[in-house]
Scaffold this active site. Sequence first.
Site, PDB file in Angstrom:
ATOM      1  CG  HIS A   1     -21.202  28.397  60.378  1.00  0.00           C
ATOM      2  ND1 HIS A   1     -22.207  28.145  61.290  1.00  0.00           N
ATOM      3  CD2 HIS A   1     -20.281  27.425  60.554  1.00  0.00           C
ATOM      4  CE1 HIS A   1     -21.896  27.065  61.975  1.00  0.00           C
ATOM      5  NE2 HIS A   1     -20.740  26.603  61.553  1.00  0.00           N
TER       6      HIS A   1
ATOM      7  CG  ASP B   1     -18.290  17.794  55.036  1.00  0.00           C
ATOM      8  OD1 ASP B   1     -17.450  17.857  54.108  1.00  0.00           O
ATOM      9  OD2 ASP B   1     -18.038  18.159  56.200  1.00  0.00           O
ATOM     10  CB  VAL B   2     -20.359  11.846  53.685  1.00  0.00           C
ATOM     11  CG1 VAL B   2     -19.817  11.595  55.094  1.00  0.00           C
ATOM     12  CG2 VAL B   2     -21.128  10.657  53.155  1.00  0.00           C
ATOM     13  CG  ASP B   3     -21.858  15.533  58.318  1.00  0.00           C
ATOM     14  OD1 ASP B   3     -21.574  16.145  57.267  1.00  0.00           O
ATOM     15  OD2 ASP B   3     -21.618  15.989  59.452  1.00  0.00           O
TER      16      ASP B   3
ATOM     17  CD  GLU C   1     -15.756  25.727  59.155  1.00  0.00           C
ATOM     18  OE1 GLU C   1     -16.402  24.890  58.496  1.00  0.00           O
ATOM     19  OE2 GLU C   1     -16.088  26.102  60.288  1.00  0.00           O
TER      20      GLU C   1
ATOM     21  CE1 TYR D   1     -18.800  11.819  59.764  1.00  0.00           C
ATOM     22  CE2 TYR D   1     -17.121  10.438  60.783  1.00  0.00           C
ATOM     23  CZ  TYR D   1     -17.971  11.527  60.842  1.00  0.00           C
ATOM     24  OH  TYR D   1     -18.017  12.320  61.946  1.00  0.00           O
TER      25      TYR D   1
ATOM     26  CB  ALA E   1     -17.479   8.331  52.210  1.00  0.00           C
ATOM     27  CB  ILE E   2     -12.780   9.093  55.896  1.00  0.00           C
ATOM     28  CG1 ILE E   2     -12.328  10.025  54.769  1.00  0.00           C
ATOM     29  CG2 ILE E   2     -11.591   8.477  56.637  1.00  0.00           C
ATOM     30  CD1 ILE E   2     -11.245   9.488  53.884  1.00  0.00           C
TER      31      ILE E   2
END
Length: 336
Positions: A222, A200-202, A292, A115, A111-112
Site C-alpha cells: 500500500h 478495481d474499476v476506479d 482488505e 461504478y 463494476a457495481i
Amino acid sequence: MLNKKARVYFSCFMLILGTLIGFLLSKWSEIGSLGWREPDVITLTVRMPENGSLPSRMIYGKPDIAKAPRRDVMVLSPWLAPIVWAGTFNRDLLMEEFQHKKYRIGLTVTAIGKYVKLLKKFLESTERYFMKGGMVTYYVFTDRPDKVKALSLEVNRPLKIITVPKYPTWGHVVLGRMEILKNQSEVLFQQEVDYVVSLDVDMVLFSHIGVEILGELVSVIHPGYYHSPRKDLPYERRPASQAFIPEDEGDFYYQANFFVGTVQRIYQLATACYEGIVKDKANDIQAVVYEESHFNKYLVYNKPTKLLSPEYIWMNNLWRLKDIRIKRIVHGEKKF
Ligand SMILES: *[C@@H]1O[C@H](CO)[C@@H](O)[C@H](O)[C@H]1NC(C)=O
Ligand SMILES: *[C@@H]1O[C@H](CO)[C@@H](O)[C@H](O)[C@H]1NC(C)=O
C-alpha cells in the site's frame, strides 16, 4: 656402501609409495564415479512449449553480480520474494519466457452500480497498457449487465460479463467480491486461464504493466503505509474478528484492489477471506477495512511469492517520495 644401501631403501620406499598412491587413486575414481553415476530411472514432467522450437537469440547486457539493481529500496523480502520496482527487471527478458509458455491471463474487474460508468476509462487504459501481446480475457463482474452492454466498449480482447447479485450497500459489494472470485475460480477460471489479475474499476493505468506482475501469489504494498512502522499499519486488532493480527506480527500492509495469482492460489485466498467474512458476520463484527483486513490476515500466514512496490497503485493525494520513480497505476480518482 652406505650410499648404495640408501639408494636401495629409497627405491623400495618409492615402489611402496607408488603402489599406495595408485591404489588410492583407483579407489578415489571408483568413489567419484559412484557419486556421479546417473540414477537408473529418470522421471521428469516438464511442460514443454507448444511450439518445440528453441527461443530466438536474446541479446542484452550481462547482469553484474557486484551491482545491486536498487540501493534505495528493499528488492527482496526476508522470505525471498522479489519486490518489483522500476529498475529491477528487464521486461523483454521476462516476455521471452512468457510468450514461450503462452500463459492465459484473466483480468477481473468489479463494476457495481454507478461504478459501471468508470469501466470505459478503465478498459481504455488496460487496452493501452495492460499485458501488451499477452493472451488476456476481461471478466467484468457487474449487477447491471445491460448498462455494461450499453457502453459499447471497444476492446480487442475477449470480454465476459458475469452477473452478480445486487448488493444493498457498498460494504456488501466489497465483501461479496471474494465469494465471486471463489465461485468463478471453480467454474470458469480453472478452465480458461492460468493467472487471475484482480483490479478495481476506479484505477487508471498510466504506464505498461506486463509479465513482471505474474506469480503464484502476488500482492501490492500500500502506497500510504510503505514506510510506516508495524504499529501504524491499519490491521484488524480486535481478537474477536477472524481478521485479527496481533501487534507483533505482519510484514507490510497490502492493498486489496490489486492482486494476482494462479487460479489455485486465488481460489485458496478467496475461500479463506470469504470464510473469515462469513464467520465475522455470524459473530456480528465487521473487520476494520472490510475484505482488505481479511486479505492482510491471510497474507501474514501465507506469504506472497512476489510483491509489487507502491508504483503499482499510486494515489495522487499522496506525497510522492523519491523512491517512486514511476506511477504505473493511479487509483481513487472517482469522477462521475
Ligand atoms: C513454430 O513456430 C514457427 C514460427 O512462428 C513456425 O514457422 C513453425 O511452423 C512452428 N512449428 C510448429 C511445429 O508449430
Ligand atoms: C457462489 O456459489 C454458491 C454455491 O454454489 C452459491 O450458493 C452462491 O449464491 C454463489 N455466490 C455468488 C455471489 O455467485
